[in-house]
Every structure is written in C-alpha cells, then in structure tokens.
Design a protein around this motif. Structure first.
Motif: not given
Ligand code: AP5
Length: 243
Positions: A135-147, A218-223
């Motif tokens: 039903d959904h593909v969620l792509h969670v994004v975050l910068e390397d240094e925060i990770i 449809k990929i949904k991008v979330i921070r």
C-alpha cells in the motif's frame, strides 16, 4: 423512493471506519526504506500500533538469531558486526516464512526489508502469489552527521524492541526499558566506523531500490527528524490523507 432507507450520518461512518481499521479490518502493507538511524524503526512501531498490524524488523530478527546462536545467527553475526548486509538468500527465506504467519494476513510493516533488488523481487513474488500488493513505500531521509550523532546515543531493549535516545527519548528510569524494565543495551554496530560502513552499504545496495519502487509504487518521502510528539499524527496523515 427513500421510504425504506436508513440514513447514517457521515461522522458515524468515519468513526466506524476508524474502529474497523483499529481492529484489523482494513489492511495496510508498508515498506520503510531509509539509511541506518534515519528513524525507520521508530516510525514502524508507531504505524504498527496505529493499524494493529505486526512490525517485521529484519535487524531484530537477525539479532535474536545471533543471541540464540542459531545457524543463521552464527553466519549473520560477522556481516552485522562489520556493517555489511547478510546474504539475500538467508534473509529472504526467513522473511517469506514470517509473512506467511496468520498475524501478517491483514497487513504488516516491513522495517529494514527489502534492502537489495533481489530482496525486493522476492517480496514482489511473495505478495503476487497471495494476490496482494504494497500500500505504501515510505522513504525516511536524514543527513549522515545527524545519523552518526543519533546512533551513538541510541539505546534499545533486547526483549521488547523499544527504541530510546539518551537526549530525544530517554527512558523514565536510567538504563531500564519503560515497557518491560529490561536493561537497555547499545548495539554492537552503533560504533562510528561501523555506522559509516552501514551508510556506504546503504548507498551501494539499498538506494537502487528507490528506482525499483518509483517505477512500481508511489514513494512518499518523510524527514526522519519530525518532533517525536507529532510523529504519530503526521504518519497517520501521510498514510491516509496525503494523496
Ligand atoms: P537494522 O537493525 O535494520 O539497522 P539499520 O537499517 O541500520 O537501521 P537502524 O535500526 O540502525 O535505524 P532506524 O532507521 O530503524 O532508526 P531508529 O528508529 O532506531 O540492521 C542491522 C544489520 O542487520 C544490518 O547492518 C545488516 O547487517 C543486517 N540486516 C538487517 N536487515 C537486513 C536485510 N534485509 N538484508 C541483509 N541484512 C540485513 O532511530 C535511531 C535513533 O534515533 C533512536 O535512538 C531513536 O530514538 C532516534 N530517533 C528516531 N526518530 C527520531 C526523531 N524523529 N527525532 C529524534 N530522534 C529520533
């Protein structure tokens, strides 16, 4: 003409739809993609609770196998400690088994799977066989240094899988899980050099999946740094209301 019809107010229909979904009457099949430490596990737990469906976290399943020294665990340990992916064939077999269990019939949240094109093809085949689709593909994004900063301060419960952060989500009692009071642990692979390797492996092996899913779903991008208090409402909105 409407003499024999019963009119149900729209707010009653909406309320029933919510109860029906909460009871597992509505299916939700979600894949969470994103670099290590972006917050996939945190989102997965929230979505699993919102929709009353199981969260399938391959990392947790592998860590359990390592802790029990099963044949899979013995093979997987070296790969995990180095920040490499465990070979596809091993992971595919146990995910396929897990998805065939009754509790996954009405939906699931896949956290950390698929992680390579071969795993994505396996998932597609397994779903097709039972006439289902994601039903959904969620792509969670975050910068390397925060990770890197985040993972070095992550603590997790080896028993119930609850995730904490020493600053953003500290346990109520120092070092103890809020849910089951088990001693919290720091993961073996949460050391800076291993985190950097996991990020490289993500780019090399898992990022190509974004193309794979872009073509199919449809990929949904979330921070990955939305305020934790607002995250449940945000995820609900992303999954239900936002086109
Ligand atoms: P796995 O356990 O899946 O680790 P990962 O993908 O590297 O992801 P993490 O669990 O580290 O991070 P996350 O994105 O879930 O973030 P979290 O929510 O915890 O895999 C480990 C290893 O197992 C792999 O390296 C591989 O060897 C093997 N493996 C697993 N699956 C495999 C597969 N399919 N194929 C092959 N091998 C596989 O959040 C991180 C921290 O941030 C926490 O402290 C959390 O409290 C905090 N946080 C989260 N969200 C927020 C927020 N919004 N604001 C502030 N803090 C937040």
């Amino acid at each position: 003409m409407f003499k024999n019809c019963v009119f149900v107010p729209i707010n009653v229909i909406i309320a029933w739809a919510g109860i029906w979904r909460a009871l597992g009457g509505c299916s939700v099949r979600v894949v969470l993609l994103g670099p290590p430490g972006s917050g996939k596990g945190t989102c997965a737990k929230i979505i699993g609770e919102l929709y009353n469906v199981p969260v399938i976290t391959t990392g947790d399943m592998l860590r359990a196998a390592v802790a029990m020294s099963t044949p899979l665990g013995v093979t997987a340990k070296g790969y995990m400690d180095r920040g490499e992916l465990v070979p596809d064939d091993l992971v595919n077999v146990f995910v396929e088994e897990r998805l065939s269990e009754p509790d996954a019939k009405n939906g699931f949240i896949l956290d950390g799977y698929p992680r390579s094109p071969r795993q994505a093809e396996t998932l597609e085949r397994v779903l097709k066989k039972s006439g289902k689709r994601l039903d959904h593909v969620l792509h969670v994004v975050l910068e390397d240094e925060i990770i890197i900063d985040r993972l070095s301060r992550r603590r997790s419960c080896p028993k119930c899988g609850s995730i904490y952060h020493l600053h953003y989500k500290p346990p109520k009692e120092d070092g103890k899980c809020d849910i089951c009071a088990t001693e919290l642990i720091q993961r073996n692979d949460d050391k800076e050099d291993v985190i950097r390797r996991r990020l490289e492996v993500y780019r090399e092996k898992t990022q190509p999946l974004l193309d794979f899913y872009q073509k199919r779903e449809k990929i949904k991008v979330i921070r990955g740094d939305i305020d934790l208090k607002e995250l449940p409402a945000f995820l609900k909105w992303i999954l239900e209301d936002c086109g």
